[in-house]
Design a protein around this motif. Sequence first.
Motif, short mmCIF file in Angstrom:
data_model
loop_
_atom_site.label_atom_id
_atom_site.label_comp_id
_atom_site.label_asym_id
_atom_site.label_seq_id
_atom_site.Cartn_x
_atom_site.Cartn_y
_atom_site.Cartn_z
N GLN A 94 -6.36 -7.57 4.17
CA GLN A 94 -6.55 -7.56 2.57
C GLN A 94 -5.21 -7.70 2.09
N VAL A 95 -4.06 -7.07 2.49
CA VAL A 95 -2.90 -7.50 2.22
C VAL A 95 -2.52 -8.68 2.01
N PHE A 96 -2.79 -9.57 3.03
CA PHE A 96 -2.27 -10.84 3.23
C PHE A 96 -3.26 -11.85 2.34
N SER A 97 -4.63 -11.44 2.05
CA SER A 97 -5.33 -12.16 1.52
C SER A 97 -4.87 -12.03 0.06
N ALA A 98 -4.65 -10.84 -0.43
CA ALA A 98 -4.01 -10.81 -1.70
C ALA A 98 -2.67 -11.32 -1.97
N LEU A 99 -1.82 -11.40 -1.06
CA LEU A 99 -0.52 -12.24 -0.88
C LEU A 99 -0.82 -13.74 -0.96
N ILE A 100 -1.65 -14.05 0.04
CA ILE A 100 -1.87 -15.59 -0.45
C ILE A 100 -2.57 -16.06 -1.61
N GLN A 101 -3.45 -15.12 -1.99
CA GLN A 101 -3.91 -15.52 -3.27
C GLN A 101 -2.58 -15.55 -4.36
N SER A 102 -1.80 -14.78 -4.27
CA SER A 102 -0.79 -14.53 -5.04
C SER A 102 0.05 -15.86 -5.15
N GLU B 142 11.20 -13.99 -6.63
CA GLU B 142 11.19 -12.50 -6.84
C GLU B 142 9.87 -11.85 -7.10
N THR B 143 8.92 -12.61 -7.97
CA THR B 143 7.67 -12.13 -8.43
C THR B 143 6.95 -11.88 -6.99
N LEU B 144 6.75 -12.71 -6.04
CA LEU B 144 6.01 -12.69 -4.80
C LEU B 144 6.78 -11.47 -4.01
N SER B 145 8.11 -11.22 -4.00
CA SER B 145 8.39 -10.27 -3.42
C SER B 145 8.18 -8.90 -3.92
N GLU B 146 8.27 -8.77 -5.32
CA GLU B 146 7.72 -7.33 -6.00
C GLU B 146 6.18 -7.60 -5.84
N GLU B 147 5.45 -8.53 -5.74
CA GLU B 147 3.87 -8.39 -5.51
C GLU B 147 3.61 -8.02 -3.80
N MET B 148 4.74 -8.41 -3.01
CA MET B 148 4.27 -8.06 -1.58
C MET B 148 4.63 -6.45 -1.58
N LYS B 149 5.69 -6.03 -2.04
CA LYS B 149 6.21 -4.83 -1.87
C LYS B 149 4.56 -3.87 -2.48
N LYS B 150 4.33 -4.38 -3.70
CA LYS B 150 3.14 -3.67 -4.42
C LYS B 150 1.90 -3.43 -3.55
N VAL B 151 1.55 -4.73 -2.92
CA VAL B 151 0.43 -4.83 -2.07
C VAL B 151 0.58 -3.95 -0.79
#
Length: 526
Positions: A218-226, A322-331
């Motif tokens: 779920q985490v990486f699916s969300a990350l891939i989508q981002s 930066e956005t991906l990093s923040e989103e990754m941290k959030k996910v």
Amino acid sequence: MEAASSLTSEDQFLCSVCLDVFTHPVTIPCGHNFCKNCITQHWEINEKYKCPICTELFHSRPELRVNTQRCINKGDVPCDVCTETKLKAVKSCLVCLTSYCETHLEPHQRIAGLKRHKLIDPVKNLEDRMCKKHDRPLALFCKTDQMCVCQLCLGTDHKKHNLAPLKKEYEQKKDMMERNATKTQLMIQERRLKIQHMKELVKLSNEEADRETADSVQVFSALIQSVERSLAQLIEMIEENQKRTEKQAEAFIKELEDEISELMKRSAEMEQLSNFEDHLHFLQSFSSLSPAPLTKNWTKVRVHSSFEEAVSLRRAVAQLEETLSEEMKKVCADAELKRVQQFAVDVTLDPETAHAALILSDDGKQVTCGDVKKNLTDNPKRFSASPCVLGKQSFSSGRFYYEVQVKEKTKWELGVARESINRKGQIRVSPSTGLWVIWLKKGNAYRALGEPRVFLSLKSKPQKVGVFVDYEKGLVSFYDVDSATLIYSFTGCKFTEKLYPFFGPCTNDGGTNSATLIISPVSHTD
């Protein structure tokens, strides 16, 4: 005489009807023995129930009784006295070193001298019970050499050795063996329980691994989508830049082509005029020559290519990272909170432990501090000086999690406490005293009360705090539920007692801290 005796003993095992060794021997009331089939068929042929040997007449068909004398089977000890037809021995004599069937044992049960002989359950190889050196029964056990000996061995090879009667040594050894057997059974049971525990742990580990795998997917699916969204945005930006470059170039080219057309027209007119040789005509025609077209200075005019957009693209890429990093941290934070929320337990407050100034709700889910102490009976569980209370539920293994609303409070304390915590007088809060706690003081000063105390710099003020404990791993973690961020973790803790949830609403400070601590139901994050 011996031959006659032997013949007599063999004759008594022959059926008088079929004149062969008994098959399924039975006894009738007169005491005579026959094969079961032989006597049954004899009575079926003859009208009267009569004994074929003594001719005793029975008024009704007699009951057939099983004869106890049996021929030997595989594994049985044979009678040493029987000759051709060996019967099963019922006893062995340690004096005669002979095994006897029931018939040949009879003298040992009748003759006084033989009655004193030592009889045991039938055993093979009675000669092994004799001392090879002195040809005497092995009656003693030498503890020094750990072997069986006879009486004569006392004065020879085993003189001054530690000896004991066989029976006594047998009883001691058997008792020791039974104790060892009991101990062994306990060890077996302990190991079976350990195996069961390990299997349960493996099962739980597999279940947790499945959950972790699902969460990771779920985490990486969300990350891939981002990433895909961000990549699409970047490609769109590049394409827009390229289109803008093409449009600009097209406009410049059109403008240049128009200028060339005008310049070529004027060039043609000037070339035609230059062919005039008549001075008057040349000068008259020159004044009618078209004026020079307005042209642009193209020296500094350039088309902004995609390479010239590199700076803005790099800026965009950096922003994307930066956005991906923040989103990754959030996910990841959301996934971590979701993982610990799976261990949510129902916690209620224990009024028997509550400080006298605390006010608890009827459902045991809320607590605040009043201005006046209630007149309560003191008990060993109750906190006498610090305004705090424990949960009713205790935990001595596994993992558990609960959430507490701290909204609008300016001071609070939350964590877990061991059962033996001091509850009388002022409490020094630290892991060494059995408390793993974080607190808020003065509205914005967050601390983890470790050794030493740790200042906590939080981006936002938590409205709801999650508390998670892994007993075996020695871990106590605190979460800001709304932002799904980890506040602080106590690690490497040594738990040896029951743990209880710990709540400290602190004094209300004249109403500025009158808000209530509320144990909230856990709403699992999506």
